[in-house]
Structure formats: structure tokens, C-alpha cells
Design a protein around this motif. Sequence first.
Motif, PDB file in Angstrom:
ATOM      1  N   LEU A  63      31.344 -11.730  10.549  1.00  0.00           N
ATOM      2  CA  LEU A  63      32.750 -11.677  10.950  1.00  0.00           C
ATOM      3  C   LEU A  63      33.628 -10.922   9.954  1.00  0.00           C
ATOM      4  O   LEU A  63      34.482 -10.124  10.342  1.00  0.00           O
ATOM      5  N   GLY A  64      33.435 -11.195   8.668  1.00  0.00           N
ATOM      6  CA  GLY A  64      34.359 -10.712   7.653  1.00  0.00           C
ATOM      7  C   GLY A  64      34.402  -9.214   7.487  1.00  0.00           C
ATOM      8  O   GLY A  64      35.472  -8.627   7.295  1.00  0.00           O
ATOM      9  N   VAL A  65      33.238  -8.528   7.534  1.00  0.00           N
ATOM     10  CA  VAL A  65      33.208  -7.083   7.315  1.00  0.00           C
ATOM     11  C   VAL A  65      34.033  -6.352   8.370  1.00  0.00           C
ATOM     12  O   VAL A  65      34.828  -5.462   8.057  1.00  0.00           O
ATOM     13  N   ALA A  66      33.848  -6.726   9.631  1.00  0.00           N
ATOM     14  CA  ALA A  66      34.612  -6.085  10.703  1.00  0.00           C
ATOM     15  C   ALA A  66      36.106  -6.306  10.520  1.00  0.00           C
ATOM     16  O   ALA A  66      36.918  -5.389  10.716  1.00  0.00           O
ATOM     17  N   GLY A  67      36.507  -7.522  10.133  1.00  0.00           N
ATOM     18  CA  GLY A  67      37.915  -7.806   9.909  1.00  0.00           C
ATOM     19  C   GLY A  67      38.491  -7.009   8.754  1.00  0.00           C
ATOM     20  O   GLY A  67      39.631  -6.540   8.813  1.00  0.00           O
ATOM     21  N   LEU A  68      37.705  -6.819   7.688  1.00  0.00           N
ATOM     22  CA  LEU A  68      38.166  -6.037   6.544  1.00  0.00           C
ATOM     23  C   LEU A  68      38.307  -4.559   6.892  1.00  0.00           C
ATOM     24  O   LEU A  68      39.273  -3.901   6.483  1.00  0.00           O
ATOM     25  N   VAL A  69      37.330  -4.024   7.619  1.00  0.00           N
ATOM     26  CA  VAL A  69      37.414  -2.622   8.043  1.00  0.00           C
ATOM     27  C   VAL A  69      38.608  -2.416   8.973  1.00  0.00           C
ATOM     28  O   VAL A  69      39.310  -1.406   8.903  1.00  0.00           O
ATOM     29  N   ALA A 142      32.850 -21.182  11.126  1.00  0.00           N
ATOM     30  CA  ALA A 142      32.511 -21.936  12.334  1.00  0.00           C
ATOM     31  C   ALA A 142      33.763 -22.422  13.041  1.00  0.00           C
ATOM     32  O   ALA A 142      33.855 -22.391  14.278  1.00  0.00           O
ATOM     33  N   GLY A 143      34.759 -22.866  12.271  1.00  0.00           N
ATOM     34  CA  GLY A 143      36.021 -23.293  12.878  1.00  0.00           C
ATOM     35  C   GLY A 143      36.738 -22.145  13.561  1.00  0.00           C
ATOM     36  O   GLY A 143      37.268 -22.293  14.679  1.00  0.00           O
ATOM     37  N   ILE A 144      36.729 -20.953  12.921  1.00  0.00           N
ATOM     38  CA  ILE A 144      37.357 -19.769  13.509  1.00  0.00           C
ATOM     39  C   ILE A 144      36.668 -19.389  14.810  1.00  0.00           C
ATOM     40  O   ILE A 144      37.320 -19.059  15.816  1.00  0.00           O
ATOM     41  N   THR A 145      35.354 -19.438  14.824  1.00  0.00           N
ATOM     42  CA  THR A 145      34.590 -19.034  16.005  1.00  0.00           C
ATOM     43  C   THR A 145      34.904 -19.920  17.207  1.00  0.00           C
ATOM     44  O   THR A 145      35.189 -19.419  18.302  1.00  0.00           O
ATOM     45  N   LEU A 146      34.848 -21.232  17.027  1.00  0.00           N
ATOM     46  CA  LEU A 146      35.094 -22.128  18.153  1.00  0.00           C
ATOM     47  C   LEU A 146      36.562 -22.116  18.589  1.00  0.00           C
ATOM     48  O   LEU A 146      36.860 -22.259  19.773  1.00  0.00           O
ATOM     49  N   ARG A 147      37.467 -21.903  17.641  1.00  0.00           N
ATOM     50  CA  ARG A 147      38.879 -21.797  18.010  1.00  0.00           C
ATOM     51  C   ARG A 147      39.126 -20.539  18.851  1.00  0.00           C
ATOM     52  O   ARG A 147      39.874 -20.574  19.836  1.00  0.00           O
ATOM     53  N   SER A 148      38.486 -19.418  18.483  1.00  0.00           N
ATOM     54  CA  SER A 148      38.730 -18.149  19.175  1.00  0.00           C
ATOM     55  C   SER A 148      38.053 -18.087  20.535  1.00  0.00           C
ATOM     56  O   SER A 148      38.580 -17.467  21.463  1.00  0.00           O
ATOM     57  N   THR A 149      36.883 -18.706  20.658  1.00  0.00           N
ATOM     58  CA  THR A 149      36.107 -18.537  21.888  1.00  0.00           C
ATOM     59  C   THR A 149      36.312 -19.645  22.905  1.00  0.00           C
ATOM     60  O   THR A 149      36.290 -19.391  24.110  1.00  0.00           O
ATOM     61  N   ILE A 150      36.513 -20.868  22.435  1.00  0.00           N
ATOM     62  CA  ILE A 150      36.661 -21.956  23.405  1.00  0.00           C
ATOM     63  C   ILE A 150      37.938 -22.756  23.202  1.00  0.00           C
ATOM     64  O   ILE A 150      38.181 -23.737  23.906  1.00  0.00           O
ATOM     65  N   GLY A 151      38.758 -22.363  22.214  1.00  0.00           N
ATOM     66  CA  GLY A 151      40.012 -23.054  21.987  1.00  0.00           C
ATOM     67  C   GLY A 151      39.880 -24.424  21.360  1.00  0.00           C
ATOM     68  O   GLY A 151      40.801 -25.244  21.440  1.00  0.00           O
ATOM     69  N   PRO A 292      44.545  -3.145  17.234  1.00  0.00           N
ATOM     70  CA  PRO A 292      45.227  -2.948  15.946  1.00  0.00           C
ATOM     71  C   PRO A 292      46.188  -4.076  15.599  1.00  0.00           C
ATOM     72  O   PRO A 292      46.514  -4.273  14.426  1.00  0.00           O
ATOM     73  N   ASP A 293      46.645  -4.825  16.606  1.00  0.00           N
ATOM     74  CA  ASP A 293      47.582  -5.914  16.339  1.00  0.00           C
ATOM     75  C   ASP A 293      46.938  -7.063  15.578  1.00  0.00           C
ATOM     76  O   ASP A 293      47.643  -7.909  15.012  1.00  0.00           O
ATOM     77  N   LEU A 294      45.605  -7.116  15.540  1.00  0.00           N
ATOM     78  CA  LEU A 294      44.918  -8.184  14.798  1.00  0.00           C
ATOM     79  C   LEU A 294      44.866  -7.907  13.305  1.00  0.00           C
ATOM     80  O   LEU A 294      44.620  -8.821  12.514  1.00  0.00           O
ATOM     81  N   ALA A 295      45.056  -6.648  12.907  1.00  0.00           N
ATOM     82  CA  ALA A 295      44.936  -6.272  11.497  1.00  0.00           C
ATOM     83  C   ALA A 295      45.967  -7.002  10.648  1.00  0.00           C
ATOM     84  O   ALA A 295      47.144  -7.097  10.999  1.00  0.00           O
ATOM     85  N   GLY A 296      45.483  -7.547   9.532  1.00  0.00           N
ATOM     86  CA  GLY A 296      46.383  -8.215   8.598  1.00  0.00           C
ATOM     87  C   GLY A 296      46.816  -9.602   9.011  1.00  0.00           C
ATOM     88  O   GLY A 296      47.623 -10.227   8.321  1.00  0.00           O
ATOM     89  N   THR A 297      46.280 -10.112  10.118  1.00  0.00           N
ATOM     90  CA  THR A 297      46.627 -11.457  10.572  1.00  0.00           C
ATOM     91  C   THR A 297      45.457 -12.399  10.317  1.00  0.00           C
ATOM     92  O   THR A 297      44.365 -11.974   9.933  1.00  0.00           O
ATOM     93  N   ASP A 298      45.678 -13.688  10.575  1.00  0.00           N
ATOM     94  CA  ASP A 298      44.590 -14.650  10.393  1.00  0.00           C
ATOM     95  C   ASP A 298      43.547 -14.550  11.499  1.00  0.00           C
ATOM     96  O   ASP A 298      42.532 -15.246  11.465  1.00  0.00           O
ATOM     97  N   ARG A 299      43.793 -13.660  12.480  1.00  0.00           N
ATOM     98  CA  ARG A 299      42.820 -13.433  13.544  1.00  0.00           C
ATOM     99  C   ARG A 299      41.897 -12.261  13.252  1.00  0.00           C
ATOM    100  O   ARG A 299      41.009 -11.941  14.057  1.00  0.00           O
ATOM    101  N   ALA A 300      42.094 -11.574  12.113  1.00  0.00           N
ATOM    102  CA  ALA A 300      41.264 -10.407  11.808  1.00  0.00           C
ATOM    103  C   ALA A 300      39.789 -10.777  11.706  1.00  0.00           C
ATOM    104  O   ALA A 300      38.912 -10.031  12.159  1.00  0.00           O
ATOM    105  N   ASP A 301      39.499 -11.951  11.114  1.00  0.00           N
ATOM    106  CA  ASP A 301      38.104 -12.382  10.991  1.00  0.00           C
ATOM    107  C   ASP A 301      37.464 -12.688  12.344  1.00  0.00           C
ATOM    108  O   ASP A 301      36.238 -12.797  12.441  1.00  0.00           O
ATOM    109  N   ALA A 302      38.274 -12.833  13.386  1.00  0.00           N
ATOM    110  CA  ALA A 302      37.755 -13.135  14.719  1.00  0.00           C
ATOM    111  C   ALA A 302      37.619 -11.878  15.576  1.00  0.00           C
ATOM    112  O   ALA A 302      37.356 -11.977  16.775  1.00  0.00           O
ATOM    113  N   LEU A 303      37.774 -10.690  14.973  1.00  0.00           N
ATOM    114  CA  LEU A 303      37.704  -9.450  15.744  1.00  0.00           C
ATOM    115  C   LEU A 303      36.412  -9.328  16.535  1.00  0.00           C
ATOM    116  O   LEU A 303      36.414  -8.977  17.722  1.00  0.00           O
TER     117      LEU A 303
END
Length: 503
Positions: A63-69, A142-151, A292-303
Motif C-alpha cells: 500500500l505505502g509505495v503507491a501512496g508515496l509515489v 489492516a484497519g485502512i484496508t477494511l475501512r476503504s473496502t467495506i466501511g 490526484p485528489d487522494l495525494a497528501g491525504t490520509d487516503r493516499a495509503d488506500a490508493l
Amino acid sequence: MSLDAAPGVVAVTLVTIATLLIGTWGLRFSRTTSDFFVASRSVRPRLNASAIGGEYLSAASFLGVAGLVLTFGADMLWYPVGWTAGYLVLLVLVAAPLRRSGAYTLPDFAEARLGSRAVRSVCSLLVVAVGWLYLLPQFQGAGITLRSTIGAPTWVGPVIVGVVVLANVTSGGMRSITFVQAFQYWLKLTALLVPGAVLLAVWADDGTPFSSGSDGWSVPLASGGGEGLYVTYSLIVATFLGTMGLPHVVVRFYTNPDGRAARRTTLVVLALLGVFYLLPPLYGALGRLYAPDLAGTDRADALVLELPRIMLDGPVGELLTGLVTAGAFAAFLSTSSGLSIAVAGVLSQDVTGRAWAGRRLEGITAFRLGAVVAVTVPCVVALAVPNLGVARAVGLAFAMAASTFCPLLLLGIWWRRLTPSGAIAGLLVGGVGCGVAIVWTLAVSDPDGWLDTLMGQPAAWSFPLAITTMVVVSLLTAPRIPPHTGRFLVRLHTPEVLDLDRG
């Protein structure tokens, strides 16, 4: 449960069931204490390489590499480059000698090399510190994944991962986890490769060009002035040298039959990591076009998790979301399992004070108690501090490993004049220095200026300081060189076929 959440729920359920089933199947091979700690040193290179790939490719990789890029551009490609190249350093300098040491854990190696219980105690504390620092982002991911995919609430992911990891680790130890992690590497690769290929085809069909202006791709070392240059080189030091000091990586080399197998394992790992790390930057690049709206937000790791739905509507997007969710959850489970085993091994030997060798029941019981502590503490911290960046936390763990165990291994294997006093001094300087930097970084929410930069990426100064301290103090305490040093170094550097001392 909404229809949008169904693929994520199914994916997490299937991965959890598969993990438990494979772990249970591997349980039938776990008979002795050695099976629990190092799989009786019988894991072959290909299987071991897949297992290492499974545990090494963590939340930061998936998750992290994609969010950083997505957020920072091409500068962040140093993360996957460094995480892969670290195995090249490990191959050349550490893998085979470390396996020949006959140790079970890093503290075992330190005590055998230097003949000091004090060195062992310091190493034990550092193994636990690095392990917990690395476990923290796995639970958060794991918390980010379940929050993003199933709420789901953010606490659900850490709890599920903690329970599954405990079930597998306490039931079969290293022998059981080896099969689980090997399966999870190939699942993670598939989970990124298939959706990535589909999303790449969508981009090619759209014909959307990548931006080439000042707001487009950055070039490593070309911007940011002196601070940017320092950050890049400090990151290189941390990732290149930190790999050899990660307890869950090192412990896997003890599972090889001999030093030659350890080297072959490392070569295969380099190939497996090289293939995998081509994929997360692809998601980051596509994210700069479509999200691009995800960049710099707490959702970047969930890209990685959100991009399929953004680029594709309907069932195909949901199906691909389910697949990447399965891969992400496998990443948390496999890395958490490896780290838990490494930390549990140290806790069971050095914290509980129970000698397990030769006493199967006591040894396995102590290991299981250590596993409970190893998993519970970082899980609770992850629930209390849910917003720490995934890749950021892993980067700090690499810096800590590079500044402590890397100097110990390099000098312990290649320099006969290392003394217990020198090792302790260097470990404390590197560990305390990185510890202060980590606390500083976590406390400062808006870093600015050179001091914050130095603390945010400490490896460039903490590693040289630690290894210099080890050398200087060792030279000042030269009469304390352990008398068995020469014989031990011969053991480390002699191929097994020539080692007549072991029969």
C-alpha cells in the motif's frame, strides 16, 4: 452489508480461511521445539525464498509505495529500490556466515560471537523494539484496508489480523508459517499483477498522457535543495543496510540447511522482489492521473484499494477491488506472522527466562506465551494511534535496524577485534539515537527545517555514529577480545563441506 462491500468481505474471509487451513496443514510437520523456532533448519531455497518474499512484502510495500509515489512522485522509487537492493548486501556480506553460526536468533548470534550475556540482553531489547515498530503499520494497514473496502471501523482490521496471526504462530511456529507465507507471496503478486494489467489497458485505451510540467514527475536528487539531498541519501542508507538487521528477515536464514542454501535463497528472493516492486509504482503513476485528489491525504495509503473502482465502474471494478483487498490482507498476515515469530522467539528465551532446549513442552509453552505478548502490544498501540503513515513507520524501523544490528553483524562477521564493550556501546548509541529521532518524528506533526529533517531520516547520521562507536570502543578495550574469536570466525567463513569440526 452493501453490495459494494461484498467483494471485500468475501476476499478477507477467503484469505483468512486459506491462511488458517494452510497453517493447520503445516501443523502436522511441527513436532519439536526446533520446528517452532527454525523449522528444524530444513527449508529448501525456493520455498524459503517465497516465504521470505511473503513476509518481507508488508503493508508498506503493498500500500505505502503507491501512496508515496502518488503524493511525492518519482523520488519515492528509492523505497522499493532500497528494499530490494538490501538483499544484495545481505547476500554478499551476511547470509552464509550467519547461517553457519548455528544461532536461532540475533541475540543467540551476539552471545555466541562475543561470549557476553550483557550483549545478548541489549540485542533482545532491540529485537523487540524493531519488531514492534514494524508490526505497528501492519495492524494499521489492516484497519485502512477494511475501512476503504467495506466501511468497517478501523479497529476491526487489527483485531482480525491479530487473532489469525496468533492462531497460526502458536499452533505451528516457523514450520507452519513457512507454508503460509510462501502461499501469500504468490497471492500478493497475483493480486497486484492482474488488476494492474487491466488498469494499464484502461489507461492505454483512454490515451490520457502523463503530466510533464513542473507539477508532474519529480526527478530524484533534483529538487528540495540540501535537505532533499540528505533525505534521499539517508533513505538509501536505511533501506540498503536496514534489511540485514530486521529480525524477521534474519531468522529465516537460520531455517536453511546450510550456508550455500542461504545464498541461493537470497538470489531467488532478489528475483521475486524485483518482479513484485515493478507493480506498486504503476498504481502510484495511474493514481496521479485518475485520483490526484487522494495525494497528501490520509487516503493516499488506500490508493491501491480504491483505484480499481475509480477507473472501472460496475462488477469488473468491484471484482478487482476484491482481489487487491485479498492481497493487502495477505500482506498484513504474512509480515505480522514473521515478525511475531521473531519477537516471540526472543521473548520466550530472554524475557521469560525459561530454557527450552531439550524440554519440548516448556519450550513450546514459553514460545506461545511470547507470541501472545508479541502480537498484543503493537495491536493495542495501533488501535490507540491509528493515523501514523504506513510507509513512514516502516522507514523508521529500517533506520533503527540499520543503526543497531547492521553494525553488529558486519563487524561481528568480518572484524575479529570487536569486543563486548564495543558492541554494547554501538548498539546503545544507534538505538538511543534512532529512538530519540522516532519520538521526535511522531511528536512533530508539521516538520520544517534541518532539525526535523535530520530526525525524520536518522540513518545517515545514526549508522555512522553507531559503527564508529563500536570500532573506537573495541580498540580501547582490546584486551577484552573473546578468546574463542578466531575459532568462531573460522566457523562462520568455512563452507560446510570443509568444516570437519561438525563432522
